[in-house]
Design an enzyme around this catalytic site. Structure first.
Site, mmCIF file in Angstrom:
data_model
loop_
_atom_site.group_PDB
_atom_site.id
_atom_site.type_symbol
_atom_site.label_atom_id
_atom_site.label_comp_id
_atom_site.label_asym_id
_atom_site.label_seq_id
_atom_site.Cartn_x
_atom_site.Cartn_y
_atom_site.Cartn_z
ATOM 1 N N LYS A 110 0.813 -1.214 0.000
ATOM 2 C CA LYS A 110 0.000 0.000 0.000
ATOM 3 C C LYS A 110 0.851 1.270 0.000
ATOM 4 C CE LYS A 110 -4.199 -2.117 1.595
ATOM 5 N NZ LYS A 110 -3.775 -3.488 1.982
HETATM 6 C C1 LIG Z 1 -4.475 -4.511 1.565
HETATM 7 C C2 LIG Z 1 -3.763 -5.786 1.493
HETATM 8 C C3 LIG Z 1 -4.224 -6.814 0.661
HETATM 9 C C4 LIG Z 1 -5.494 -6.693 -0.129
HETATM 10 O O1 LIG Z 1 -5.389 -5.754 -1.174
HETATM 11 P P1 LIG Z 1 -6.700 -5.174 -1.864
HETATM 12 O O2 LIG Z 1 -6.219 -4.109 -2.782
HETATM 13 O O3 LIG Z 1 -7.555 -4.644 -0.759
HETATM 14 O O4 LIG Z 1 -7.360 -6.288 -2.582
HETATM 15 C C5 LIG Z 1 -3.456 -7.966 0.580
HETATM 16 N N1 LIG Z 1 -2.332 -8.109 1.299
HETATM 17 C C6 LIG Z 1 -1.865 -7.145 2.111
HETATM 18 C C7 LIG Z 1 -0.622 -7.382 2.882
HETATM 19 C C8 LIG Z 1 -2.563 -5.947 2.231
HETATM 20 O O5 LIG Z 1 -2.098 -4.986 3.022
#
Ligand SMILES: *Cc1c(COP(=O)(O)O)cnc(C)c1O
Length: 453
Positions: A110
């Protein structure tokens, strides 16, 4: 390039405006009015360093931001990543790769979107001269990444709601131990979906949102989705040429933002084999891609907490395309979903997205198996991607978080304790938590008080 709403009830906006608004005024999500065809440009981008690739790609979507300004933004956003390549592609065997997306400040993918979004907010504050109130809900990684995107930046205060006791302890520390005066980590009772509902309600109060200059930071912001498309292009160009067209990207999925970003890149000309949505036991998307029925159920806590979601907020964007860009049908579908918690799209959607699911026991077994087979340690989210690796097919598994963020599960599974120096440093710091009821009014009162309004 203008941005339209999936629900068709909002005037088209520029990229800058769409980023500032977050959610469209009609309750829909912004999308580019058309997707550019980039197939002719990909070759010219093959050798660009990551930040330059990001600037070239994002420049297609925001003509009002100059190429030079984009390069400054992306160099600043990705310059602090711990790996020089920003998103290294690691080969495990002749047809399996891992795309490591955890070299940013909070050790999860993210950071790619939220380091950039923090800078776009900074640009907004400079442009408008107005203080910004950033509000979001998180199941763990979004909140910490958002906080680190806004950390200490002048002119903005950030409030992050998260389900109390349902984020990993180190994730909570990343949010609540920053020591920054413009950061509020706010635990609420319930699940991520409760936290997200409250945030949506607060944004639903238009007057409040306007007076507070409220900005959303959850995965609905279009800048986040586009920023994430970049690492698919980055990985794709690094693959052997004969692999590119058939490779499957395997994406540990919760809110559907990450996989959507890749799927959009494919629609813009990145010719690949397709995508696999990898879920944990919260398998609404797995069931959807197997049956064509999207049916919400209870959220259950799992080893992969950032994927403990039963109402994927980016799903509406996909639905819009599935409906052939028909906003009216999208509105009707979303209404049906809201009223009965179920949506039947009339059969398995045609296309290039498959799905798999993994329960906690198998996550642990998979962490162990991947360690034994490749000598490579994955976190519990990434482990979900290692189920059902297509026989004989080339796969790129997106490693969405560092194993060091989830040491308990990883140690129990494979006996190796993953460590990271920035996380170690957090363990000695005091938690600064601001608990609040899962109610919009309580949250609004807190925001007013803390912003002095
Ligand atoms: C947010 C997150 C996900 C999921 O991603 P999305 O974009 O919400 O589908 C998967 N793995 C980790 C480690 C995350 O932080």
């Amino acid at each position: 390039m203008q941005y339209i709403s999936t629900r068709g009830g909002s005037a088209p906006q520029s990229f800058t405006q769409a980023v500032e608004m977050g959610l469209a005024p009609d309750g829909g999500l912004f999308l580019p009015e058309r997707l550019p065809d980039l197939s002719g440009k990909l070759e010219g981008w093959a050798e660009l360093p990551y930040a330059e690739l990001a600037a070239a790609f994002l420049g297609e979507f925001a003509p009002e931001i100059s190429g030079e300004e984009w390069r400054e933004l992306t160099r600043e956003a990705y310059g602090g990543f711990a790996d020089e390549d920003v998103a290294p592609l690691v080969r495990l065997d002749e047809r399996t790769w891992v795309l490591e997306l955890f070299h940013g400040p909070t050790l999860a993918f993210k950071d790619f979107a939220l380091q950039l979004l923090g800078l776009l907010y900074k640009r907004q504050v400079a442009r408008t001269g107005k203080r910004l109130t950033v509000l979001g809900a998180t199941s763990g990684d979004t909140g910490s990444a958002a906080i680190h995107g806004c950390l200490g930046r002048e002119g903005m205060t950030i409030f992050i709601l998260y389900p109390d006791g349902r984020v990993a302890p180190l994730q909570e520390r990343q949010m609540a131990c920053t020591g920054a005066a413009n950061v509020y980590a706010m635990p609420v009772p319930g699940t991520f979906d409760d936290a997200q509902r409250v945030v949506k309600e607060v944004f639903g109060d238009r007057e409040f949102a306007e007076t507070m200059h409220l900005s959303a930071v959850n995965s609905i912001n279009i800048a986040r989705v586009l920023a994430q498309s970049v690492y698919y292009l980055h990985a794709w160009r690094r693959l052997p040429e004969d692999v590119r067209e058939r490779v499957e990207f395997v994406v540990p999925t919760g809110n559907f933002g990450n996989v959507l970003a890749g799927w959009l890149a494919q629609r813009m000309g990145m010719r690949c084999g397709g995508f696999r949505v990898a879920t944990n036991r919260n398998d609404i998307l797995y069931r959807f891609f197997g049956t064509g029925v999207y049916e919400e159920s209870e959220v259950a806590a799992s080893h992969a907490p950032s994927m403990d979601i039963q109402a994927a907020s980016n799903f509406e964007r996909y639905l819009y395309y599935l409906n052939g860009g028909d906003a009216e049908r999208t509105v009707a579908a979303m209404r049906e979903l809201r009223s009965i918690g179920r949506l039947d799209v009339g059969g398995v959607p045609a296309g290039t997205i498959r799905a798999s699911r993994m329960d906690d026991e198998t996550i642990a077994a998979t962490i162990r198996a991947v360690k034994e087979r490749y000598g490579y340690v994955v976190d519990p989210h990434t482990a979900c991607g290692f189920g059902e690796l297509a026989e004989g097919r080339a796969s790129v598994v997106l490693a969405t978080a560092s194993p060091a963020k989830f040491p308990d599960v990883v140690v129990a599974a494979c006996g190796v304790e993953p460590r990271d120096a920035t996380l170690e440093a957090l363990k000695g710091r005091a938690l600064e938590r601001w608990p609040v009821a899962a109610e919009a009014e309580a949250v609004k009162a807190f925001l007013r008080e803390r912003s002095g309004r």
